[in-house]
Design a protein around this motif. Structure first.
Motif, mmCIF file in Angstrom:
data_model
loop_
_atom_site.group_PDB
_atom_site.id
_atom_site.type_symbol
_atom_site.label_atom_id
_atom_site.label_comp_id
_atom_site.label_asym_id
_atom_site.label_seq_id
_atom_site.Cartn_x
_atom_site.Cartn_y
_atom_site.Cartn_z
ATOM 1 N N LYS A 13 -23.571 -12.835 -17.464
ATOM 2 C CA LYS A 13 -22.340 -13.364 -18.039
ATOM 3 C C LYS A 13 -21.698 -14.316 -17.042
ATOM 4 C CE LYS A 13 -18.264 -11.618 -20.409
ATOM 5 N NZ LYS A 13 -17.492 -10.423 -20.732
ATOM 6 N N GLY A 14 -21.143 -15.386 -17.493
ATOM 7 C CA GLY A 14 -20.466 -16.341 -16.635
ATOM 8 C C GLY A 14 -21.400 -17.447 -16.188
ATOM 9 N N ASP A 15 -20.828 -18.359 -15.394
ATOM 10 C CA ASP A 15 -21.592 -19.505 -14.908
ATOM 11 C C ASP A 15 -21.289 -19.692 -13.422
ATOM 12 O OD1 ASP A 15 -23.237 -21.713 -14.939
ATOM 13 O OD2 ASP A 15 -21.646 -23.079 -15.574
ATOM 14 N N PRO A 16 -21.927 -18.900 -12.544
ATOM 15 C CA PRO A 16 -21.628 -19.015 -11.115
ATOM 16 C C PRO A 16 -22.246 -20.279 -10.528
ATOM 17 C CG PRO A 16 -23.386 -17.450 -11.456
ATOM 18 C CD PRO A 16 -22.905 -17.861 -12.820
ATOM 19 N N ASP A 17 -21.556 -20.813 -9.518
ATOM 20 C CA ASP A 17 -22.127 -21.979 -8.832
ATOM 21 C C ASP A 17 -23.069 -21.504 -7.724
ATOM 22 O OD1 ASP A 17 -20.392 -21.044 -6.932
ATOM 23 O OD2 ASP A 17 -19.163 -22.851 -6.824
ATOM 24 N N ASP A 18 -23.625 -22.436 -6.992
ATOM 25 C CA ASP A 18 -24.615 -22.103 -5.969
ATOM 26 C C ASP A 18 -24.023 -21.246 -4.850
ATOM 27 O OD1 ASP A 18 -26.537 -23.478 -7.347
ATOM 28 O OD2 ASP A 18 -26.321 -25.329 -6.163
ATOM 29 N N TYR A 19 -22.770 -21.494 -4.475
ATOM 30 C CA TYR A 19 -22.141 -20.736 -3.406
ATOM 31 C C TYR A 19 -21.904 -19.283 -3.820
ATOM 32 C CZ TYR A 19 -21.382 -25.249 -1.227
ATOM 33 O OH TYR A 19 -21.573 -26.480 -0.656
ATOM 34 N N GLN A 20 -21.499 -19.062 -5.051
ATOM 35 C CA GLN A 20 -21.278 -17.701 -5.533
ATOM 36 C C GLN A 20 -22.599 -16.927 -5.604
ATOM 37 O OE1 GLN A 20 -19.281 -18.689 -9.176
ATOM 38 N NE2 GLN A 20 -17.246 -18.327 -8.283
ATOM 39 N N LEU A 21 -23.661 -17.578 -6.049
ATOM 40 C CA LEU A 21 -24.964 -16.924 -6.085
ATOM 41 C C LEU A 21 -25.462 -16.612 -4.676
ATOM 42 C CD1 LEU A 21 -26.868 -18.829 -8.911
ATOM 43 C CD2 LEU A 21 -26.058 -16.476 -8.927
ATOM 44 N N ALA A 22 -25.211 -17.512 -3.738
ATOM 45 C CA ALA A 22 -25.614 -17.266 -2.357
ATOM 46 C C ALA A 22 -24.842 -16.085 -1.766
ATOM 47 C CB ALA A 22 -25.388 -18.515 -1.520
ATOM 48 N N ALA A 23 -23.550 -15.999 -2.066
ATOM 49 C CA ALA A 23 -22.745 -14.885 -1.570
ATOM 50 C C ALA A 23 -23.219 -13.566 -2.176
ATOM 51 C CB ALA A 23 -21.273 -15.121 -1.893
ATOM 52 N N LEU A 24 -23.500 -13.564 -3.467
ATOM 53 C CA LEU A 24 -23.989 -12.360 -4.130
ATOM 54 C C LEU A 24 -25.340 -11.922 -3.562
ATOM 55 C CD1 LEU A 24 -23.699 -10.256 -6.379
ATOM 56 C CD2 LEU A 24 -24.857 -11.866 -7.890
ATOM 57 N N THR A 25 -26.207 -12.881 -3.324
ATOM 58 C CA THR A 25 -27.516 -12.576 -2.762
ATOM 59 C C THR A 25 -27.380 -12.003 -1.356
ATOM 60 O OG1 THR A 25 -28.471 -14.371 -4.059
ATOM 61 C CG2 THR A 25 -29.777 -13.533 -2.232
ATOM 62 N N ALA A 26 -26.476 -12.550 -0.560
ATOM 63 C CA ALA A 26 -26.270 -12.045 0.798
ATOM 64 C C ALA A 26 -25.729 -10.616 0.787
ATOM 65 C CB ALA A 26 -25.320 -12.963 1.555
ATOM 66 N N VAL A 27 -24.816 -10.325 -0.115
ATOM 67 C CA VAL A 27 -24.246 -8.974 -0.204
ATOM 68 C C VAL A 27 -25.321 -7.975 -0.621
ATOM 69 C CG1 VAL A 27 -22.651 -7.517 -1.506
ATOM 70 C CG2 VAL A 27 -21.884 -9.711 -0.608
ATOM 71 N N ILE A 28 -26.106 -8.312 -1.619
ATOM 72 C CA ILE A 28 -27.145 -7.400 -2.098
ATOM 73 C C ILE A 28 -28.218 -7.203 -1.033
ATOM 74 C CG2 ILE A 28 -28.982 -7.135 -3.807
ATOM 75 C CD1 ILE A 28 -27.059 -8.326 -5.848
#
Length: 73
Positions: A13-28
């Motif tokens: 759901k939603g449309d994250p930009d590249d920075y948000q995906l990078a932050a999510l990937t780093a947290v996981i």
């Protein structure tokens, strides 16, 4: 990515930009690295730190008391 591989992350759901995906990937990735493995065992507890060692019978009085104080009973 080949057809037989699944993506590691999928945005539902939603449309994250590249920075948000990078932050999510780093947290996981950080959570996965910090998770204890099944091979980790707690350190063996020293018998000197065992609280049961503080419990003992009252010391005996009378003849032979010094000898009886050194034997567990």
């Amino acid at each position: 990515m080949s057809a037989d591989q699944k993506p590691l992350l999928r945005v539902v759901k939603g449309d994250p930009d590249d920075y948000q995906l990078a932050a999510l990937t780093a947290v996981i990735a950080g959570l996965a690295a910090a998770a204890p493995s099944s091979e980790d065992k707690p350190a063996a507890r020293s018998e000197w730190a065992n609280p049961a060692r503080r419990m003992r019978r009252p010391l005996q009085h009378g003849p032979g008391a010094w000898r009886a104080s050194g034997f567990p009973g």
